[in-house]
Design an enzyme around this catalytic site. Structure first.
Site, PDB file in Angstrom:
ATOM      1  N   ARG A 116       0.804  -1.231   0.000  1.00  0.00           N
ATOM      2  CA  ARG A 116       0.000   0.000   0.000  1.00  0.00           C
ATOM      3  C   ARG A 116       0.837   1.281   0.000  1.00  0.00           C
ATOM      4  NH1 ARG A 116      -3.268  -3.359   3.415  1.00  0.00           N
ATOM      5  NH2 ARG A 116      -5.203  -3.908   2.352  1.00  0.00           N
ATOM      6  N   LYS A 138       2.840  11.433 -10.796  1.00  0.00           N
ATOM      7  CA  LYS A 138       2.024  10.456 -11.521  1.00  0.00           C
ATOM      8  C   LYS A 138       2.821   9.174 -11.738  1.00  0.00           C
ATOM      9  CE  LYS A 138      -1.073  13.360 -14.301  1.00  0.00           C
ATOM     10  NZ  LYS A 138      -1.418  13.713 -15.694  1.00  0.00           N
ATOM     11  N   GLU A 180       8.773  18.249 -25.190  1.00  0.00           N
ATOM     12  CA  GLU A 180       8.047  18.485 -23.936  1.00  0.00           C
ATOM     13  C   GLU A 180       8.432  19.834 -23.333  1.00  0.00           C
ATOM     14  OE1 GLU A 180       5.583  16.972 -22.654  1.00  0.00           O
ATOM     15  OE2 GLU A 180       5.572  14.951 -23.479  1.00  0.00           O
ATOM     16  N   LYS A 222       6.651  23.246 -14.576  1.00  0.00           N
ATOM     17  CA  LYS A 222       5.772  22.127 -14.246  1.00  0.00           C
ATOM     18  C   LYS A 222       5.498  22.054 -12.749  1.00  0.00           C
ATOM     19  CE  LYS A 222       4.514  17.399 -15.006  1.00  0.00           C
ATOM     20  NZ  LYS A 222       4.750  16.105 -15.651  1.00  0.00           N
ATOM     21  N   GLU A 232      -4.963  16.854 -10.973  1.00  0.00           N
ATOM     22  CA  GLU A 232      -5.430  17.143 -12.325  1.00  0.00           C
ATOM     23  C   GLU A 232      -6.936  17.347 -12.373  1.00  0.00           C
ATOM     24  OE1 GLU A 232      -4.917  15.263 -16.762  1.00  0.00           O
ATOM     25  OE2 GLU A 232      -3.339  14.869 -15.323  1.00  0.00           O
ATOM     26  N   ARG A 236      -3.863  21.719 -14.161  1.00  0.00           N
ATOM     27  CA  ARG A 236      -2.856  20.740 -14.574  1.00  0.00           C
ATOM     28  C   ARG A 236      -3.181  20.135 -15.942  1.00  0.00           C
ATOM     29  NH1 ARG A 236       0.123  16.159 -10.798  1.00  0.00           N
ATOM     30  NH2 ARG A 236       1.354  15.222 -12.461  1.00  0.00           N
ATOM     31  N   ASN A 240      -1.422  18.534 -20.732  1.00  0.00           N
ATOM     32  CA  ASN A 240      -1.800  17.518 -21.719  1.00  0.00           C
ATOM     33  C   ASN A 240      -1.863  18.075 -23.140  1.00  0.00           C
ATOM     34  OD1 ASN A 240      -2.470  14.874 -20.375  1.00  0.00           O
ATOM     35  ND2 ASN A 240      -3.644  16.273 -19.088  1.00  0.00           N
ATOM     36  N   HIS A 243      -1.190  15.927 -26.233  1.00  0.00           N
ATOM     37  CA  HIS A 243      -1.159  14.534 -25.792  1.00  0.00           C
ATOM     38  C   HIS A 243      -2.405  13.741 -26.155  1.00  0.00           C
ATOM     39  CE1 HIS A 243       2.395  15.832 -23.710  1.00  0.00           C
ATOM     40  NE2 HIS A 243       2.605  14.636 -23.209  1.00  0.00           N
ATOM     41  N   HIS A 247      -1.079  10.605 -27.842  1.00  0.00           N
ATOM     42  CA  HIS A 247      -1.306   9.262 -27.308  1.00  0.00           C
ATOM     43  C   HIS A 247      -2.065   8.396 -28.306  1.00  0.00           C
ATOM     44  CE1 HIS A 247      -0.818  10.438 -22.770  1.00  0.00           C
ATOM     45  NE2 HIS A 247       0.331  10.331 -23.414  1.00  0.00           N
ATOM     46  N   HIS A 259       7.415   8.868 -28.234  1.00  0.00           N
ATOM     47  CA  HIS A 259       6.446   9.727 -27.557  1.00  0.00           C
ATOM     48  C   HIS A 259       6.602  11.194 -27.966  1.00  0.00           C
ATOM     49  CE1 HIS A 259       3.814  11.238 -24.391  1.00  0.00           C
ATOM     50  NE2 HIS A 259       4.782  12.066 -24.024  1.00  0.00           N
TER      51      HIS A 259
END
Length: 366
Positions: A116, A138, A180, A222, A232, A236, A240, A243, A247, A259
């Site tokens: 956990r 993330k 990026e 960032k 998010e 935030r 993206n 993206h 993606h 990417h």
């Protein structure tokens, strides 16, 4: 002790963590890992390529995965957690992630879920990971439905970014990180966007001082965004940009497109979309395209990529609500749509289909 002030400090619900940017810091990793994860039984997760290029020197078991997105799966996560349990790791475990974005996401998810949650340290070795993936907490893996759809927010105890290791990067991976970084300028800092364009040749030539400045500036941008919106639920989402389309490109090409290249194309397509919606001037997409081409990145959809497949892949994006596609869209260099609090824009599939059909020719962009 870490000899420099952090480039940024990221705050989150349970506290904060520093992001250090210092050439040569990777050479002190054994001592720093012991300092930042005191009294813990360490385990290192890396990939084969990084393991050869960036020796970590930590006296601890090292779990090695294959490089690339193919390792970012639930099966690989299961194998790593099982291996740590086989080795007798308990709540005194501390995970050290040494690698690019895939290793960071995967190792972070292992740390988030082992018993956990156990502490972990991020040591990004690619430019993309240094400027983007390592900052924000993330973690996660991909599924057959799309990228990063299973994961957790689990901040590290610190991020140690060593721009000196970028000398080992393949040019395509360097380019991915520069995309990026340029995105950070697009969404939040017009001056930074222009600075990257002005120094493109030197950055591509691995100028160490400029790369260190680039990493530090991106980290600060960032860190400011994610500290304001850790989960998010608001601003935030601007990170993206590019993206949703990017993606989708990765998914329909089975991750054969890097990417950064997928996001580069996504930034141009989404700028075209912003113009179609009346949010941005026509000049925005060509401006972004020229900046990306200075970095040697692709900017147009390939004719062989099927529009229907791209739309289907976009339908699995995490910003989708119901059956409605949502995009984080620029309105000009340095500013994004949604300052009223929404931060994403609903888009019909019919409109997106039109935009995709126009994003395969340079004539659309001039």
């Amino acid at each position: 002790m870490v000899a420099v002030e952090p480039a940024a400090t990221v705050t989150h619900a349970a506290g904060s963590y520093p992001v250090f940017v210092e050439p040569g810091i990777a050479g002190r990793l054994p001592a720093l890992a012991a300092e930042l994860l005191p009294g813990l039984r360490l385990a290192v997760i890396t990939d084969r390529t990084v393991g050869r290029a960036v020796p970590h020197g930590i006296d601890a078991p090292t779990l090695v995965v294959a490089p690339g997105e193919a390792s970012k799966t639930r099966a690989r996560w299961s194998g790593l957690t099982d291996r740590l349990l086989d080795l007798g790791y308990g709540r005194d475990a501390g995970v050290v992630a040494v690698g690019g974005g895939v290793v960071g996401d995967l190792a972070g998810f292992v740390a988030a879920t082992l018993l956990r949650g156990v502490p972990w340290l991020q040591v990004p070795t690619s430019l993309l990971a240094m400027v983007d993936a390592s900052v924000g907490g993330k973690t996660g893996v991909n599924t057959g439905h799309g990228k990063n759809l299973v994961g957790a927010f689990h901040p590290p105890v610190a991020v140690l970014a060593d721009p000196a290791v970028l000398r080992t990067l393949h040019p395509d991976h360097l380019g991915a990180g520069l995309v990026e970084a340029l995105k950070h300028g697009l969404v939040a800092d017009a001056g930074y966007f222009e600075w990257i364009g002005a120094h493109a040749d030197a950055l591509l030539a691995l100028d160490s001082a400029l790369l260190s400045e680039l990493v530090a500036r991106s980290v600060r941008i960032k860190a400011g965004v994610v500290s304001e919106d850790e989960r998010e639920r608001g601003r935030r989402a601007i990170l993206n940009a590019g993206h949703t389309v990017g993606h989708a490109i990765e998914r329909i090409t089975d991750f054969t497109i890097p990417h950064g290249d997928a996001v580069a194309i996504g930034l141009v397509v989404e700028a075209l979309l912003a113009h179609r919606l009346g949010l941005a001037e026509r000049a925005l997409a060509p401006t972004i395209r020229l900046a990306l081409e200075r970095l040697g990145r692709p900017t147009l959809l390939e004719p062989s990529w099927d529009d229907a497949a791209l739309l289907d892949a976009m339908a699995h994006d995490k910003k989708v609500r119901g059956d409605t596609l949502r995009f984080a869209l620029p309105i000009r260099i340095g500013a994004m749509a949604g300052a009223d609090g929404q931060w994403t824009v609903p888009v019909s599939r019919d409109l997106m289909r039109i935009v995709l059909s126009t994003a395969r020719t340079s004539a659309t962009l001039f």
